[in-house]
Design a protein around this motif. Sequence first.
Motif, short mmCIF file in Angstrom:
data_model
loop_
_atom_site.label_atom_id
_atom_site.label_comp_id
_atom_site.label_asym_id
_atom_site.label_seq_id
_atom_site.Cartn_x
_atom_site.Cartn_y
_atom_site.Cartn_z
N LEU A 192 47.78 -21.22 40.16
CA LEU A 192 47.54 -21.11 38.72
C LEU A 192 48.88 -20.98 37.99
O LEU A 192 49.85 -20.46 38.54
CB LEU A 192 46.70 -19.86 38.45
CG LEU A 192 46.16 -19.70 37.03
CD1 LEU A 192 45.01 -20.66 36.81
CD2 LEU A 192 45.70 -18.26 36.80
N LEU A 193 48.91 -21.45 36.75
CA LEU A 193 50.06 -21.21 35.87
C LEU A 193 51.37 -21.76 36.43
O LEU A 193 52.42 -21.15 36.28
CB LEU A 193 50.22 -19.70 35.58
CG LEU A 193 49.03 -19.01 34.92
CD1 LEU A 193 49.25 -17.49 34.86
CD2 LEU A 193 48.79 -19.56 33.53
N ASN A 194 51.31 -22.91 37.10
CA ASN A 194 52.56 -23.47 37.62
C ASN A 194 53.05 -24.68 36.83
O ASN A 194 54.04 -25.28 37.18
CB ASN A 194 52.42 -23.80 39.11
CG ASN A 194 53.77 -23.95 39.79
OD1 ASN A 194 54.73 -23.27 39.41
ND2 ASN A 194 53.86 -24.85 40.76
N TYR A 195 52.33 -25.05 35.78
CA TYR A 195 52.85 -26.06 34.85
C TYR A 195 53.44 -25.35 33.63
O TYR A 195 52.82 -24.39 33.12
CB TYR A 195 51.75 -27.04 34.44
CG TYR A 195 51.55 -28.16 35.42
CD1 TYR A 195 52.24 -29.36 35.27
CD2 TYR A 195 50.69 -28.03 36.50
CE1 TYR A 195 52.08 -30.40 36.19
CE2 TYR A 195 50.51 -29.05 37.42
CZ TYR A 195 51.22 -30.24 37.26
OH TYR A 195 51.06 -31.26 38.16
N GLN A 254 51.17 -21.36 27.30
CA GLN A 254 49.94 -21.06 26.55
C GLN A 254 49.48 -19.62 26.75
O GLN A 254 48.88 -19.02 25.87
CB GLN A 254 48.81 -22.01 26.97
CG GLN A 254 48.93 -23.39 26.34
CD GLN A 254 47.80 -24.32 26.81
OE1 GLN A 254 47.03 -23.98 27.70
NE2 GLN A 254 47.71 -25.48 26.19
N LEU A 255 49.75 -19.06 27.92
CA LEU A 255 49.28 -17.71 28.21
C LEU A 255 50.39 -16.66 27.99
O LEU A 255 50.15 -15.46 28.06
CB LEU A 255 48.77 -17.63 29.66
CG LEU A 255 47.92 -16.40 30.00
CD1 LEU A 255 46.56 -16.49 29.32
CD2 LEU A 255 47.76 -16.23 31.50
N LYS A 256 51.60 -17.13 27.69
CA LYS A 256 52.76 -16.23 27.75
C LYS A 256 52.61 -15.01 26.84
O LYS A 256 52.92 -13.89 27.24
CB LYS A 256 54.03 -17.00 27.40
CG LYS A 256 55.26 -16.19 27.77
CD LYS A 256 56.50 -17.02 27.84
CE LYS A 256 57.65 -16.15 28.37
NZ LYS A 256 58.93 -16.81 28.30
N VAL A 316 47.52 -26.92 38.04
CA VAL A 316 46.66 -27.73 37.18
C VAL A 316 47.31 -27.79 35.81
O VAL A 316 47.65 -26.74 35.24
CB VAL A 316 45.24 -27.11 37.10
CG1 VAL A 316 44.41 -27.81 36.05
CG2 VAL A 316 44.55 -27.19 38.45
N PRO A 317 47.52 -28.99 35.27
CA PRO A 317 48.19 -29.10 33.97
C PRO A 317 47.36 -28.46 32.85
O PRO A 317 46.15 -28.28 32.98
CB PRO A 317 48.33 -30.61 33.74
CG PRO A 317 48.08 -31.24 35.06
CD PRO A 317 47.21 -30.31 35.83
N GLU A 318 48.04 -28.14 31.76
CA GLU A 318 47.38 -27.51 30.61
C GLU A 318 46.33 -28.45 30.01
O GLU A 318 46.40 -29.66 30.19
CB GLU A 318 48.42 -27.13 29.54
CG GLU A 318 49.07 -28.30 28.81
CD GLU A 318 50.17 -29.00 29.62
OE1 GLU A 318 50.41 -28.63 30.77
OE2 GLU A 318 50.77 -29.94 29.06
N ASN A 319 45.40 -27.86 29.28
CA ASN A 319 44.35 -28.60 28.56
C ASN A 319 43.63 -29.62 29.44
O ASN A 319 43.64 -30.82 29.16
CB ASN A 319 44.94 -29.31 27.35
CG ASN A 319 45.66 -28.35 26.43
OD1 ASN A 319 45.30 -27.18 26.36
ND2 ASN A 319 46.69 -28.83 25.74
N PRO A 320 42.98 -29.15 30.49
CA PRO A 320 42.25 -30.10 31.35
C PRO A 320 41.15 -30.80 30.56
O PRO A 320 40.52 -30.18 29.71
CB PRO A 320 41.66 -29.20 32.44
CG PRO A 320 41.67 -27.83 31.88
CD PRO A 320 42.83 -27.76 30.94
N PRO A 321 40.94 -32.08 30.83
CA PRO A 321 39.88 -32.80 30.13
C PRO A 321 38.53 -32.13 30.37
O PRO A 321 38.22 -31.72 31.48
CB PRO A 321 39.91 -34.19 30.77
CG PRO A 321 41.28 -34.33 31.30
CD PRO A 321 41.70 -32.96 31.73
N ARG A 322 37.77 -32.00 29.30
CA ARG A 322 36.46 -31.36 29.37
C ARG A 322 35.42 -32.47 29.35
O ARG A 322 35.46 -33.35 28.50
CB ARG A 322 36.30 -30.42 28.17
CG ARG A 322 35.25 -29.40 28.35
CD ARG A 322 35.51 -28.17 27.48
NE ARG A 322 36.49 -27.27 28.10
CZ ARG A 322 36.80 -26.08 27.59
NH1 ARG A 322 36.26 -25.66 26.47
NH2 ARG A 322 37.68 -25.32 28.22
#
Lengths: 253, 257
Positions: free
Chosen positions: B47-50, B56-58, B219-225
Amino acid sequence: MKHARVAYDGLIQEATVNGDGVQLLDGRLVTEDEVVWLPPVQPNTIFALGLNYADHAKELSFSAVQEEPLVFFKGPNTLIGHKGKTVRPNDVTFMHYECELAVVLGKQGKHIQQAEAYDYVRGYTVANDYAIRDYLENYYRPNLRVKNRDGCTPIGPWLVDKEDVHDPMNLTLRTYINGKKTQDGTTADMLLSIPQLIEYLSSFMTLYPGDIILTGTPKGSVDTVVGDEVVTEIEGVGRLVNTVVGEEVLQNS
Amino acid sequence: MKLSGIQPIQEGKVNLNEQEVWIDGNSYRNKELSFDIPITGTIYGTLLNYRNAYTQLKEAMYQEPYQAPPQAPVLYIKPQNTLIAAGSLIPIPEEEQELDMGAALGVVIGKTASKIDEFHALDFVEGYTIVNDVSIPHDSVYRPPVKEKARDGFCPVGPWIMSKTAVHNPNELEIRVLVNGELRQKSNTNQLIRSVEKLLADITEFMTLAKGDVLLVGVPENPPRVKAKDHIHIEIDQIGVLENTIATEKASVGGRL
Protein backbone atom coordinates in the motif's frame (compact mmCIF):
# COMPACT_ATOMS: atom_id res chain seq x y z
CA MET A 1 -7.55 -38.74 17.80
CA LYS A 2 -4.42 -36.57 17.69
CA HIS A 3 -2.87 -36.10 14.26
CA ALA A 4 0.66 -34.82 13.81
CA ARG A 5 3.14 -34.16 11.05
CA VAL A 6 6.65 -35.09 12.02
CA ALA A 7 10.06 -35.67 10.51
CA TYR A 8 11.69 -38.96 11.43
CA ASP A 9 14.61 -40.81 9.84
CA GLY A 10 14.82 -38.30 7.02
CA LEU A 11 11.17 -38.52 6.08
CA ILE A 12 8.26 -36.16 6.67
CA GLN A 13 5.24 -38.20 7.58
CA GLU A 14 1.87 -38.14 9.24
CA ALA A 15 1.48 -39.70 12.65
CA THR A 16 -1.01 -40.19 15.41
CA VAL A 17 -0.22 -39.61 19.03
CA ASN A 18 -1.47 -41.70 21.94
CA GLY A 19 -0.42 -42.77 25.41
CA ASP A 20 2.20 -45.13 23.97
CA GLY A 21 3.99 -42.48 21.92
CA VAL A 22 4.04 -41.30 18.34
CA GLN A 23 2.61 -43.86 15.93
CA LEU A 24 4.09 -43.25 12.50
CA LEU A 25 1.88 -44.25 9.60
CA ASP A 26 4.67 -46.50 8.29
CA GLY A 27 4.11 -48.69 11.37
CA ARG A 28 6.89 -47.57 13.68
CA LEU A 29 6.12 -46.46 17.22
CA VAL A 30 8.58 -43.84 18.50
CA THR A 31 8.80 -41.48 21.45
CA GLU A 32 7.86 -37.80 21.43
CA ASP A 33 11.52 -36.83 21.82
CA GLU A 34 12.64 -38.77 18.76
CA VAL A 35 10.71 -36.81 16.17
CA VAL A 36 10.94 -33.29 14.81
CA TRP A 37 7.50 -31.73 15.18
CA LEU A 38 6.16 -29.86 12.19
CA PRO A 39 3.06 -27.66 12.04
CA PRO A 40 0.24 -30.25 12.14
CA VAL A 41 -1.56 -28.76 9.14
CA GLN A 42 -0.26 -27.53 5.81
CA PRO A 43 -2.27 -24.34 5.73
CA ASN A 44 -4.47 -22.89 3.10
CA THR A 45 -5.58 -19.44 4.29
CA ILE A 46 -4.57 -18.47 7.82
CA PHE A 47 -6.94 -16.07 9.56
CA ALA A 48 -6.14 -14.41 12.85
CA LEU A 49 -8.36 -12.45 15.19
CA GLY A 50 -7.26 -9.39 17.05
CA LEU A 51 -8.98 -8.19 20.20
CA ASN A 52 -11.35 -11.15 20.43
CA TYR A 53 -11.25 -11.25 24.23
CA ALA A 54 -12.61 -8.22 26.05
CA ASP A 55 -9.98 -8.34 28.80
CA HIS A 56 -7.09 -8.44 26.30
CA ALA A 57 -8.58 -5.55 24.31
CA LYS A 58 -8.76 -3.58 27.56
CA GLU A 59 -5.16 -4.50 28.34
CA LEU A 60 -4.17 -2.96 24.99
CA SER A 61 -6.36 0.10 25.66
CA PHE A 62 -9.01 -0.70 23.12
CA SER A 63 -12.71 -0.43 23.49
CA ALA A 64 -14.25 -3.87 23.27
CA VAL A 65 -16.98 -2.56 21.03
CA GLN A 66 -15.89 -2.50 17.41
CA GLU A 67 -17.82 -2.00 14.24
CA GLU A 68 -16.23 -4.99 12.53
CA PRO A 69 -14.25 -7.94 13.90
CA LEU A 70 -10.52 -7.30 13.56
CA VAL A 71 -9.32 -10.00 11.18
CA PHE A 72 -5.96 -10.31 9.46
CA PHE A 73 -4.14 -12.90 7.36
CA LYS A 74 -0.85 -14.64 7.91
CA GLY A 75 1.50 -16.24 5.40
CA PRO A 76 2.74 -19.86 5.65
CA ASN A 77 6.23 -18.55 6.49
CA THR A 78 5.00 -17.72 10.00
CA LEU A 79 4.24 -21.28 11.13
CA ILE A 80 6.70 -23.35 13.11
CA GLY A 81 6.15 -26.64 14.92
CA HIS A 82 6.21 -27.76 18.56
CA LYS A 83 9.59 -27.37 20.28
CA GLY A 84 10.69 -24.87 17.63
CA LYS A 85 12.72 -21.74 18.14
CA THR A 86 11.41 -18.25 17.51
CA VAL A 87 13.76 -15.35 16.92
CA ARG A 88 13.54 -12.18 18.96
CA PRO A 89 15.28 -9.35 17.08
CA ASN A 90 18.08 -7.84 19.14
CA ASP A 91 16.76 -4.29 18.99
CA VAL A 92 13.24 -4.83 20.33
CA THR A 93 11.85 -4.05 23.78
CA PHE A 94 8.48 -5.82 23.79
CA MET A 95 7.76 -9.19 22.19
CA HIS A 96 4.79 -10.98 23.68
CA TYR A 97 3.20 -14.38 23.15
CA GLU A 98 -0.49 -14.96 22.52
CA CYS A 99 -1.95 -18.34 23.44
CA GLU A 100 -4.79 -19.03 21.00
CA LEU A 101 -7.16 -21.82 20.13
CA ALA A 102 -6.65 -22.59 16.43
CA VAL A 103 -9.65 -23.93 14.54
CA VAL A 104 -8.83 -26.04 11.48
CA LEU A 105 -11.53 -26.28 8.84
CA GLY A 106 -12.36 -29.50 7.05
CA LYS A 107 -15.01 -28.58 4.54
CA GLN A 108 -15.69 -25.89 1.95
CA GLY A 109 -18.46 -23.43 2.66
CA LYS A 110 -19.90 -19.98 2.08
CA HIS A 111 -22.76 -18.23 3.90
CA ILE A 112 -22.49 -20.77 6.71
CA GLN A 113 -25.02 -20.32 9.49
CA GLN A 114 -23.90 -20.49 13.13
CA ALA A 115 -26.02 -23.55 13.78
CA GLU A 116 -24.14 -25.52 11.10
CA ALA A 117 -20.70 -24.00 11.72
CA TYR A 118 -19.18 -26.97 13.55
CA ASP A 119 -19.95 -29.20 10.54
CA TYR A 120 -17.18 -27.29 8.78
CA VAL A 121 -14.60 -27.80 11.54
CA ARG A 122 -12.10 -30.62 11.33
CA GLY A 123 -10.39 -30.08 14.65
CA TYR A 124 -8.32 -27.90 16.93
CA THR A 125 -4.75 -27.15 17.78
CA VAL A 126 -2.80 -24.66 19.89
CA ALA A 127 -1.12 -21.59 18.44
CA ASN A 128 1.17 -18.98 19.92
CA ASP A 129 0.84 -15.87 17.79
CA TYR A 130 3.83 -13.79 18.88
CA ALA A 131 3.70 -10.04 18.32
CA ILE A 132 6.59 -7.61 18.34
CA ARG A 133 5.02 -4.41 19.51
CA ASP A 134 8.02 -2.21 18.73
CA TYR A 135 7.14 -2.57 15.05
CA LEU A 136 3.47 -1.69 15.40
CA GLU A 137 2.29 1.00 12.99
CA ASN A 138 -1.18 2.33 12.31
CA TYR A 139 -1.58 1.16 8.72
CA TYR A 140 -3.44 -2.08 8.15
CA ARG A 141 -2.74 -2.65 11.84
CA PRO A 142 -1.55 -5.13 13.04
CA ASN A 143 0.94 -4.76 10.21
CA LEU A 144 2.91 -7.64 8.74
CA ARG A 145 6.20 -6.59 10.31
CA VAL A 146 4.54 -7.31 13.67
CA LYS A 147 2.57 -10.39 12.74
CA ASN A 148 4.02 -12.04 9.65
CA ARG A 149 7.57 -12.79 10.65
CA ASP A 150 9.22 -16.13 9.89
CA GLY A 151 8.55 -18.71 12.59
CA CYS A 152 6.69 -16.31 14.86
CA THR A 153 3.58 -18.49 15.02
CA PRO A 154 4.34 -21.77 16.75
CA ILE A 155 1.46 -24.22 16.21
CA GLY A 156 0.77 -27.76 17.41
CA PRO A 157 1.91 -30.17 18.66
CA TRP A 158 -0.98 -31.93 16.94
CA LEU A 159 -4.48 -31.52 15.61
CA VAL A 160 -7.23 -32.95 17.81
CA ASP A 161 -10.37 -34.16 16.04
CA LYS A 162 -13.38 -32.04 16.87
CA GLU A 163 -15.20 -35.14 18.15
CA ASP A 164 -12.63 -35.33 20.96
CA VAL A 165 -13.23 -31.77 22.19
CA HIS A 166 -16.50 -31.66 24.05
CA ASP A 167 -17.03 -27.90 24.21
CA PRO A 168 -14.42 -25.74 22.42
CA MET A 169 -16.08 -22.65 23.88
CA ASN A 170 -15.22 -23.68 27.42
CA LEU A 171 -11.52 -24.51 27.48
CA THR A 172 -8.87 -23.18 29.80
CA LEU A 173 -5.89 -21.46 28.13
CA ARG A 174 -2.66 -21.04 30.06
CA THR A 175 0.79 -19.76 29.26
CA TYR A 176 3.92 -20.47 31.29
CA ILE A 177 7.28 -18.73 30.93
CA ASN A 178 10.08 -20.89 32.31
CA GLY A 179 7.49 -22.81 34.31
CA LYS A 180 5.81 -19.75 35.82
CA LYS A 181 2.17 -19.19 34.89
CA THR A 182 1.67 -15.81 33.23
CA GLN A 183 -1.65 -16.18 31.42
CA ASP A 184 -4.83 -17.88 32.54
CA GLY A 185 -8.05 -17.53 30.62
CA THR A 186 -10.92 -19.40 29.05
CA THR A 187 -12.31 -19.62 25.54
CA ALA A 188 -15.70 -18.89 27.14
CA ASP A 189 -14.59 -15.23 27.19
CA MET A 190 -14.24 -14.87 23.41
CA LEU A 191 -16.23 -11.92 22.10
CA LEU A 192 -17.10 -13.73 18.88
CA SER A 193 -17.51 -17.49 19.35
CA ILE A 194 -16.23 -20.07 16.86
CA PRO A 195 -19.67 -20.38 15.17
CA GLN A 196 -19.95 -16.59 14.98
CA LEU A 197 -16.48 -16.29 13.44
CA ILE A 198 -17.24 -18.96 10.83
CA GLU A 199 -20.55 -17.29 10.01
CA TYR A 200 -18.91 -13.87 9.74
CA LEU A 201 -15.94 -14.91 7.57
CA SER A 202 -18.02 -17.09 5.28
CA SER A 203 -20.55 -14.29 4.82
CA PHE A 204 -18.15 -12.60 2.40
CA MET A 205 -15.62 -15.24 1.34
CA THR A 206 -15.48 -18.98 0.74
CA LEU A 207 -13.76 -21.02 3.44
CA TYR A 208 -11.81 -24.12 2.42
CA PRO A 209 -10.43 -27.27 4.05
CA GLY A 210 -7.05 -26.45 5.54
CA ASP A 211 -8.01 -22.90 6.43
CA ILE A 212 -6.98 -22.09 9.98
CA ILE A 213 -8.63 -19.54 12.25
CA LEU A 214 -6.59 -18.27 15.18
CA THR A 215 -9.28 -17.11 17.54
CA GLY A 216 -7.47 -14.50 19.63
CA THR A 217 -5.94 -14.40 23.09
CA PRO A 218 -7.13 -13.43 26.59
CA LYS A 219 -5.27 -11.00 28.83
CA GLY A 220 -1.88 -11.77 30.30
CA SER A 221 0.50 -11.10 27.42
CA VAL A 222 3.89 -10.23 28.83
CA ASP A 223 7.33 -9.68 27.39
CA THR A 224 9.50 -12.66 26.51
CA VAL A 225 13.26 -12.56 26.26
CA VAL A 226 16.00 -14.65 24.70
CA GLY A 227 16.28 -18.00 26.47
CA ASP A 228 12.69 -18.11 27.67
CA GLU A 229 10.79 -21.35 27.29
CA VAL A 230 7.22 -20.40 26.50
CA VAL A 231 4.56 -23.06 26.95
CA THR A 232 1.07 -22.35 25.65
CA GLU A 233 -1.47 -24.89 26.77
CA ILE A 234 -5.13 -25.44 26.06
CA GLU A 235 -7.15 -27.90 28.10
CA GLY A 236 -7.96 -31.02 26.13
CA VAL A 237 -6.08 -29.85 23.04
CA GLY A 238 -2.37 -29.75 23.76
CA ARG A 239 0.71 -28.21 25.26
CA LEU A 240 2.88 -26.31 22.80
CA VAL A 241 6.50 -25.57 23.71
CA ASN A 242 8.59 -22.84 22.10
CA THR A 243 11.93 -21.25 22.92
CA VAL A 244 12.83 -17.63 22.26
CA VAL A 245 16.27 -17.21 20.72
CA GLY A 246 18.40 -14.28 19.60
CA GLU A 247 19.30 -13.30 16.07
CA GLU A 248 22.73 -14.84 16.61
CA VAL A 249 21.32 -18.28 15.80
CA LEU A 250 20.72 -17.08 12.24
CA GLN A 251 24.35 -16.14 11.75
CA ASN A 252 27.38 -18.24 11.06
CA SER A 253 29.35 -18.86 14.22
CA MET B 1 2.17 -19.86 -18.56
CA LYS B 2 -0.42 -22.18 -17.14
CA LEU B 3 -2.99 -23.36 -19.67
CA SER B 4 -6.34 -24.71 -18.58
CA GLY B 5 -6.46 -28.48 -18.75
CA ILE B 6 -2.69 -29.01 -18.81
CA GLN B 7 -0.98 -29.68 -15.50
CA PRO B 8 2.64 -28.62 -16.10
CA ILE B 9 3.54 -24.98 -16.58
CA GLN B 10 4.14 -24.35 -20.30
CA GLU B 11 6.91 -22.27 -21.76
CA GLY B 12 6.08 -20.12 -24.72
CA LYS B 13 7.26 -17.12 -26.65
CA VAL B 14 5.03 -14.11 -26.78
CA ASN B 15 4.82 -11.45 -29.46
CA LEU B 16 3.08 -8.66 -27.58
CA ASN B 17 2.47 -6.50 -30.65
CA GLU B 18 0.81 -9.25 -32.65
CA GLN B 19 -0.98 -10.82 -29.64
CA GLU B 20 0.56 -14.08 -30.68
CA VAL B 21 1.97 -16.91 -28.59
CA TRP B 22 4.40 -19.58 -29.79
CA ILE B 23 4.38 -22.94 -28.00
CA ASP B 24 6.54 -25.82 -29.28
CA GLY B 25 6.87 -24.20 -32.67
CA ASN B 26 3.17 -23.62 -33.15
CA SER B 27 1.66 -20.16 -33.25
CA TYR B 28 -1.61 -19.29 -31.50
CA ARG B 29 -3.62 -16.12 -31.14
CA ASN B 30 -3.90 -15.02 -27.50
CA LYS B 31 -7.64 -15.38 -27.63
CA GLU B 32 -7.39 -19.01 -28.76
CA LEU B 33 -5.72 -20.00 -25.48
CA SER B 34 -7.43 -20.54 -22.16
CA PHE B 35 -5.12 -19.29 -19.44
CA ASP B 36 -5.12 -20.61 -15.90
CA ILE B 37 -3.67 -18.93 -12.79
CA PRO B 38 0.10 -18.95 -13.42
CA ILE B 39 1.27 -18.68 -9.83
CA THR B 40 1.44 -21.03 -6.86
CA GLY B 41 2.53 -19.04 -3.80
CA THR B 42 1.21 -16.33 -1.51
CA ILE B 43 0.32 -12.91 -2.92
CA TYR B 44 1.50 -9.93 -0.88
CA GLY B 45 0.30 -6.43 -1.76
CA THR B 46 1.95 -3.11 -0.95
CA LEU B 47 0.00 0.00 0.00
CA LEU B 48 1.00 3.64 -0.47
CA ASN B 49 4.01 2.94 -2.69
CA TYR B 50 3.03 5.30 -5.52
CA ARG B 51 4.03 8.92 -4.91
CA ASN B 52 0.61 10.38 -5.60
CA ALA B 53 -1.23 7.74 -3.59
CA TYR B 54 1.05 8.55 -0.67
CA THR B 55 0.58 12.30 -1.12
CA GLN B 56 -3.20 11.94 -1.09
CA LEU B 57 -3.04 10.49 2.42
CA LYS B 58 -0.11 12.56 3.67
CA GLU B 59 -2.10 15.15 5.59
CA ALA B 60 -4.16 12.49 7.34
CA MET B 61 -0.99 10.59 8.30
CA TYR B 62 -0.31 13.07 11.09
CA GLN B 63 -3.80 12.74 12.53
CA GLU B 64 -5.81 10.01 14.25
CA PRO B 65 -5.76 7.10 13.82
CA TYR B 66 -2.50 7.09 11.86
CA GLN B 67 -0.51 9.58 13.97
CA ALA B 68 2.66 9.28 11.89
CA PRO B 69 3.71 8.30 8.36
CA PRO B 70 4.53 4.60 7.92
CA GLN B 71 8.15 3.52 8.34
CA ALA B 72 8.11 -0.06 7.02
CA PRO B 73 6.38 -1.07 3.77
CA VAL B 74 2.63 -1.35 4.37
CA LEU B 75 1.64 -4.85 3.28
CA TYR B 76 -1.42 -7.02 2.98
CA ILE B 77 -2.22 -10.55 1.82
CA LYS B 78 -4.56 -11.59 -0.99
CA PRO B 79 -5.61 -15.11 0.10
CA GLN B 80 -6.16 -18.04 -2.24
CA ASN B 81 -9.92 -17.62 -2.58
CA THR B 82 -9.29 -14.29 -4.33
CA LEU B 83 -7.27 -15.72 -7.24
CA ILE B 84 -8.82 -16.04 -10.67
CA ALA B 85 -7.29 -16.38 -14.14
CA ALA B 86 -7.15 -14.04 -17.09
CA GLY B 87 -10.49 -14.11 -18.86
CA SER B 88 -12.46 -15.14 -15.77
CA LEU B 89 -15.33 -13.13 -14.37
CA ILE B 90 -14.76 -10.81 -11.39
CA PRO B 91 -17.72 -11.19 -9.03
CA ILE B 92 -19.26 -8.01 -7.67
CA PRO B 93 -20.97 -8.66 -4.31
CA GLU B 94 -24.73 -8.25 -4.39
CA GLU B 95 -24.73 -5.37 -1.93
CA GLU B 96 -22.08 -3.36 -3.85
CA GLN B 97 -22.54 -1.11 -6.85
CA GLU B 98 -18.91 -0.40 -7.74
CA LEU B 99 -15.42 -1.87 -7.42
CA ASP B 100 -11.94 -0.34 -7.62
CA MET B 101 -9.49 -1.83 -10.12
CA GLY B 102 -5.99 -1.85 -8.65
CA ALA B 103 -3.62 -2.31 -11.58
CA ALA B 104 -0.44 -3.75 -10.14
CA LEU B 105 2.87 -5.07 -11.34
CA GLY B 106 3.35 -8.50 -9.75
CA VAL B 107 6.94 -9.54 -9.05
CA VAL B 108 7.18 -13.34 -9.08
CA ILE B 109 9.81 -14.76 -6.75
CA GLY B 110 12.13 -17.35 -8.31
CA LYS B 111 14.06 -18.57 -5.30
CA THR B 112 13.82 -18.25 -1.53
CA ALA B 113 14.54 -14.66 -0.57
CA SER B 114 15.48 -13.86 3.02
CA LYS B 115 17.35 -10.73 4.12
CA ILE B 116 18.48 -9.97 0.60
CA ASP B 117 20.14 -6.69 -0.30
CA GLU B 118 18.88 -4.22 -2.85
CA PHE B 119 21.76 -4.74 -5.26
CA HIS B 120 21.16 -8.47 -5.64
CA ALA B 121 17.37 -8.35 -5.27
CA LEU B 122 16.56 -9.08 -8.92
CA ASP B 123 18.59 -12.30 -8.73
CA PHE B 124 15.68 -13.67 -6.69
CA VAL B 125 13.04 -12.70 -9.24
CA GLU B 126 11.72 -15.18 -11.80
CA GLY B 127 9.65 -12.71 -13.74
CA TYR B 128 6.67 -10.40 -13.75
CA THR B 129 2.96 -10.72 -14.12
CA ILE B 130 -0.12 -8.49 -14.14
CA VAL B 131 -2.43 -8.39 -11.15
CA ASN B 132 -5.75 -6.67 -10.66
CA ASP B 133 -5.99 -5.98 -6.93
CA VAL B 134 -9.77 -5.59 -6.77
CA SER B 135 -11.24 -3.71 -3.80
CA ILE B 136 -14.54 -2.55 -2.50
CA PRO B 137 -13.95 1.22 -2.30
CA HIS B 138 -12.82 2.21 1.21
CA ASP B 139 -11.17 5.27 2.72
CA SER B 140 -9.62 4.07 5.96
CA VAL B 141 -6.38 2.11 5.82
CA TYR B 142 -6.16 1.69 9.59
CA ARG B 143 -7.35 -1.92 9.78
CA PRO B 144 -6.47 -4.87 7.50
CA PRO B 145 -8.79 -4.71 4.47
CA VAL B 146 -10.19 -8.21 4.74
CA LYS B 147 -13.79 -7.53 3.84
CA GLU B 148 -12.76 -5.03 1.15
CA LYS B 149 -9.95 -6.95 -0.56
CA ALA B 150 -10.32 -10.67 0.26
CA ARG B 151 -13.60 -11.52 -1.47
CA ASP B 152 -13.75 -14.52 -3.80
CA GLY B 153 -12.39 -13.61 -7.21
CA PHE B 154 -10.88 -10.29 -6.13
CA CYS B 155 -7.43 -11.02 -7.53
CA PRO B 156 -7.23 -11.72 -11.26
CA VAL B 157 -3.65 -12.59 -12.23
CA GLY B 158 -1.94 -13.38 -15.52
CA PRO B 159 -2.15 -14.17 -18.29
CA TRP B 160 1.44 -15.39 -17.84
CA ILE B 161 4.70 -14.81 -16.04
CA MET B 162 7.02 -12.84 -18.30
CA SER B 163 10.60 -13.91 -17.61
CA LYS B 164 12.70 -11.14 -16.15
CA THR B 165 15.16 -11.18 -19.03
CA ALA B 166 12.37 -9.87 -21.27
CA VAL B 167 11.74 -6.86 -19.03
CA HIS B 168 14.31 -4.13 -19.39
CA ASN B 169 13.67 -2.25 -16.14
CA PRO B 170 10.79 -3.05 -13.77
CA ASN B 171 10.99 0.50 -12.42
CA GLU B 172 10.15 2.02 -15.80
CA LEU B 173 6.97 0.32 -17.00
CA GLU B 174 3.86 2.10 -18.14
CA ILE B 175 0.55 0.66 -16.93
CA ARG B 176 -2.71 1.44 -18.74
CA VAL B 177 -6.22 0.53 -17.64
CA LEU B 178 -9.00 0.53 -20.20
CA VAL B 179 -12.63 0.06 -19.21
CA ASN B 180 -14.92 -0.92 -22.09
CA GLY B 181 -12.17 0.22 -24.45
CA GLU B 182 -11.78 3.67 -22.90
CA LEU B 183 -8.45 4.66 -21.32
CA ARG B 184 -9.22 5.33 -17.66
CA GLN B 185 -5.81 5.27 -16.00
CA LYS B 186 -2.21 5.67 -17.05
CA SER B 187 0.61 5.24 -14.57
CA ASN B 188 4.24 4.23 -14.51
CA THR B 189 6.34 2.24 -12.08
CA ASN B 190 8.86 5.10 -12.19
CA GLN B 191 6.48 6.68 -9.65
CA LEU B 192 7.20 4.04 -7.01
CA ILE B 193 8.53 5.39 -3.72
CA ARG B 194 10.37 2.16 -3.00
CA SER B 195 11.77 0.62 -6.18
CA VAL B 196 11.17 -3.08 -6.85
CA GLU B 197 14.67 -3.84 -5.52
CA LYS B 198 14.31 -1.66 -2.42
CA LEU B 199 10.90 -3.14 -1.64
CA LEU B 200 12.25 -6.70 -1.87
CA ALA B 201 15.13 -5.81 0.43
CA ASP B 202 12.95 -4.06 3.02
CA ILE B 203 10.36 -6.84 3.12
CA THR B 204 12.73 -9.80 3.23
CA GLU B 205 14.46 -8.15 6.17
CA PHE B 206 11.61 -9.48 8.32
CA MET B 207 9.84 -12.17 6.29
CA THR B 208 10.96 -14.74 3.76
CA LEU B 209 9.49 -14.70 0.28
CA ALA B 210 9.36 -18.21 -1.15
CA LYS B 211 9.63 -19.37 -4.76
CA GLY B 212 6.25 -18.76 -6.36
CA ASP B 213 5.22 -15.94 -4.04
CA VAL B 214 4.15 -12.73 -5.75
CA LEU B 215 4.77 -9.21 -4.54
CA LEU B 216 2.51 -6.44 -5.82
CA VAL B 217 4.65 -3.31 -5.85
CA GLY B 218 1.74 -0.96 -5.29
CA VAL B 219 -1.52 0.34 -6.67
CA PRO B 220 -1.57 3.75 -8.38
CA GLU B 221 -3.77 6.55 -7.04
CA ASN B 222 -7.39 6.95 -8.14
CA PRO B 223 -8.06 3.39 -9.30
CA PRO B 224 -10.75 3.19 -11.98
CA ARG B 225 -14.14 2.52 -10.43
CA VAL B 226 -16.27 0.04 -12.37
CA LYS B 227 -19.62 -1.70 -12.26
CA ALA B 228 -21.24 -4.96 -13.38
CA LYS B 229 -20.68 -5.96 -17.01
CA ASP B 230 -17.69 -3.63 -17.46
CA HIS B 231 -14.78 -5.08 -19.38
CA ILE B 232 -11.39 -4.43 -17.76
CA HIS B 233 -8.15 -4.37 -19.74
CA ILE B 234 -4.91 -3.85 -17.81
CA GLU B 235 -1.81 -3.52 -19.93
CA ILE B 236 1.76 -3.34 -18.67
CA ASP B 237 4.59 -2.56 -21.09
CA GLN B 238 6.78 -5.55 -21.97
CA ILE B 239 4.53 -7.91 -19.99
CA GLY B 240 1.13 -8.15 -21.64
CA VAL B 241 -2.57 -7.60 -21.10
CA LEU B 242 -4.84 -8.96 -18.36
CA GLU B 243 -8.52 -8.90 -19.29
CA ASN B 244 -11.54 -9.69 -17.14
CA THR B 245 -15.20 -8.77 -16.98
CA ILE B 246 -17.25 -7.82 -13.93
CA ALA B 247 -20.25 -10.06 -13.26
CA THR B 248 -22.68 -10.76 -10.46
CA GLU B 249 -21.51 -13.21 -7.82
CA LYS B 250 -24.00 -15.82 -8.89
CA ALA B 251 -22.94 -15.74 -12.52
CA SER B 252 -19.25 -15.93 -11.90
CA VAL B 253 -18.10 -19.15 -10.25
CA GLY B 254 -15.37 -20.39 -12.55
CA GLY B 255 -17.07 -18.36 -15.23
CA ARG B 256 -15.51 -17.44 -18.55
CA LEU B 257 -16.34 -14.95 -21.20
